[in-house]
Design an enzyme around this catalytic site. Structure first.
Site, mmCIF file in Angstrom:
data_model
loop_
_atom_site.group_PDB
_atom_site.id
_atom_site.type_symbol
_atom_site.label_atom_id
_atom_site.label_comp_id
_atom_site.label_asym_id
_atom_site.label_seq_id
_atom_site.Cartn_x
_atom_site.Cartn_y
_atom_site.Cartn_z
ATOM 1 N N ASP A 11 -0.353 57.476 -18.035
ATOM 2 C CA ASP A 11 0.944 57.364 -18.883
ATOM 3 C C ASP A 11 1.712 56.246 -18.175
ATOM 4 O O ASP A 11 2.320 57.203 -18.376
ATOM 5 C CB ASP A 11 0.510 57.753 -20.305
ATOM 6 C CG ASP A 11 1.170 57.576 -21.154
ATOM 7 O OD1 ASP A 11 2.116 55.831 -20.847
ATOM 8 O OD2 ASP A 11 1.582 57.368 -22.406
ATOM 9 N N ASP A 105 -0.136 49.970 -20.456
ATOM 10 C CA ASP A 105 0.599 51.107 -19.842
ATOM 11 C C ASP A 105 -0.865 51.994 -19.723
ATOM 12 O O ASP A 105 0.281 53.088 -19.116
ATOM 13 C CB ASP A 105 1.788 51.165 -20.122
ATOM 14 C CG ASP A 105 1.565 51.565 -21.355
ATOM 15 O OD1 ASP A 105 1.190 51.528 -22.693
ATOM 16 O OD2 ASP A 105 3.001 52.327 -21.990
ATOM 17 N N GLU A 106 -2.074 52.492 -19.985
ATOM 18 C CA GLU A 106 -2.356 53.357 -19.871
ATOM 19 C C GLU A 106 -3.010 53.372 -19.686
ATOM 20 O O GLU A 106 -4.473 52.373 -20.066
ATOM 21 C CB GLU A 106 -2.290 54.044 -21.876
ATOM 22 C CG GLU A 106 -2.954 55.397 -21.750
ATOM 23 C CD GLU A 106 -2.720 55.719 -23.707
ATOM 24 O OE1 GLU A 106 -2.741 57.190 -23.704
ATOM 25 O OE2 GLU A 106 -2.113 54.948 -23.966
#
Length: 481
Positions: A11, A105-106
């Site tokens: 993350d 983003d993860e």
């Protein structure tokens, strides 16, 4: 579940805001808020410097401004975020072919599928630390990493690692780790489920496990109760699934003031249809069902859809279908949000003249207001002309600009016929600020510059490397976009 901590969850830390700080040297170490900037805007991401003031994602921007008036409030630049995300996802795919992106983003990674030798917590920690170093070298950004034997536990570990840290949960320690955590730590426990459990005196994960499967099934139903009982005991058999196919492509805009003018509604639907097709083509897909979404002044929401005879990526076809759909919707009371989407996706297009609203009509795209990349605001700002067609030039804070004499920079703000630009670029020292007339012929919008690696200084908060027994770190169950 894995017998070793071979499931990795990454993350990125305050991703949108961190990218903006890396791209704009004058904002490093300062509060930055990225999101919608209008009266109805919502915070997408707040930098760690803004969070002590109480600013967080999903908060109305107006409230964030009251809490942190000195922050830099910027419009999102999703094109740049996708470029940086592609670099990060490439590093993950170098570890394993089984990468499951959850957002820009993860992502989850199954390290065993990539042949990584992860036989112990120390092996997992070494892989995670190498990944974090590679991400910082390639992008200048930091990411938090969790490693465990399942997806649920790996995500919990990465949340405990924030910001800029790494947590490994060795198999066999899951139940002791989970027991004191709040019930909402578990996937599938939202406000309603948590309230149902609370009425029965169940507040923690340990109390969920102690309640027994029969009681949870009675309270929540068979599917939900059974799944929750397993997760409360640390059991999560969900595999990492690579290459999830998108089911639809859509765009939508929330407007600063309710739209009541019918001509404006039609114009916005046409503009959204063109933006939707741009995204559709960028993904290399086509679709056969066109969907229009309308949110009224009273927050009631409706959708209308039309299925074509075959999949298409023709902007004229999508635009005309969307126009037909909006004609059947009463918008006279006021509209706060409009959206256009395409579903029923395929990897090919099927030419079908009869899918056109009017046979023989030109398929050339109509002239429309060019959309600012990923800007959630409604059009507004200075107007220019191009061959007699009005073109809206929107000088929104955070967007890129180029001046014929001063070079590249970004918009700090605009109003009263003036626009302020700070001239700097990724990797440069903080730049000078200059103000121009909004219609200055030497000033024009530009594309984002690529973000080279290693642009961020070392974080003020020391990176954390912890085992599951460490008490340090943010409270479990919290997350940062």
């Amino acid at each position: 579940m894995r017998g070793t901590p071979a499931i990795l969850h990454l993350d990125m830390d305050a991703f949108y805001a961190a990218v903006e700080q890396a791209a704009k040297p004058s904002l490093r170490g300062k509060p930055v808020v990225v999101g919608g900037l209008g009266p109805r805007g919502v915070v997408a991401t707040a930098s760690y410097e803004a969070r002590p003031f109480g600013v967080h994602s999903a908060m109305p921007t107006a409230q964030a401004r009251r809490l942190c008036p000195n922050a830099a409030y910027l419009i999102p630049r999703f094109g740049l975020y996708r470029q940086v995300s592609d670099v990060v996802m490439g590093l993950l795919r170098a570890l394993s072919p089984l990468v499951e992106p959850l957002s820009l983003d993860e992502a989850f990674v199954d390290l065993r599928a990539g042949g990584q030798a992860v036989e112990s917590a120390d092996d997992a920690r070494a892989v995670g630390e190498r990944l974090r170093r590679d991400i910082r070298a390639a992008t200048g950004l930091s990411g938090s990493v969790g490693l465990a034997g399942s997806k649920m536990l790996a995500k919990i570990a990465s949340e405990r690692a924030k910001p800029d840290g790494l947590v490994v949960i060795p198999p066999g320690t899951e139940r002791a780790l989970l027991a004191p955590m709040p019930s909402r730590t578990l996937p599938g426990v939202g406000p309603a489920t948590a309230q149902t459990l609370r009425r029965s005196g169940i507040d923690t994960v340990g109390e969920i496990a102690g309640a027994g499967e029969a009681e949870l099934v009675r309270l929540l139903g068979k599917a939900h109760g059974t799944a929750l009982y397993a997760m409360a005991r640390g059991i999560d058999e969900r595999p990492v699934v690579a290459d999830r196919d998108a089911k639809s492509v859509s765009v939508e805009d929330t407007f600063d003031t309710d739209l009541t003018d019918r001509a404006r509604v039609r114009s916005e639907i046409g503009r959204l249809a063109d933006r939707c097709v741009e995204r559709l083509r960028a993904s290399g897909r086509s679709g056969r069902t066109v969907v229009v979404k309308v949110r009224n002044y009273d927050f009631s929401t409706l959708t209308r859809s039309e299925t074509l005879r075959g999949p298409t990526d023709d902007p004229a076809v999508v635009r005309e279908a969307a126009a037909r759909l909006i004609e059947g919707v009463d918008t006279t009371a006021g509209v706060r949000l409009l959206g256009v989407g395409v579903s029923g996706l395929a990897d090919f297009t099927q030419e079908d003249l009869f899918a056109q609203a009017v046979t023989g009509r030109s398929a050339e795209p109509s002239r429309s207001v060019p959309a600012v990349p990923a800007g959630p605001e409604s059009p507004g700002g200075p107007e220019d002309t191009d061959g007699g067609t009005a073109v809206v030039r929107r000088w929104l804070p955070g967007l890129d600009a180029r001046h014929a004499r001063y070079g590249v920079g970004w918009v700090q703000g605009s109003g009263l016929g003036r626009v302020t630009v700070r001239f700097e670029r990724p990797g440069s020292p903080p730049g000078r600020v200059r103000t121009f007339a909004v219609d200055d012929p030497e000033l024009e919008p530009s594309d984002p510059l690529p973000l080279p690696g290693g642009q961020l200084p070392e974080p003020a908060i020391r990176p954390k490397v912890m085992s599951s027994s460490d008490p340090a770190g943010p409270a479990p169950g919290t997350s940062s976009p």
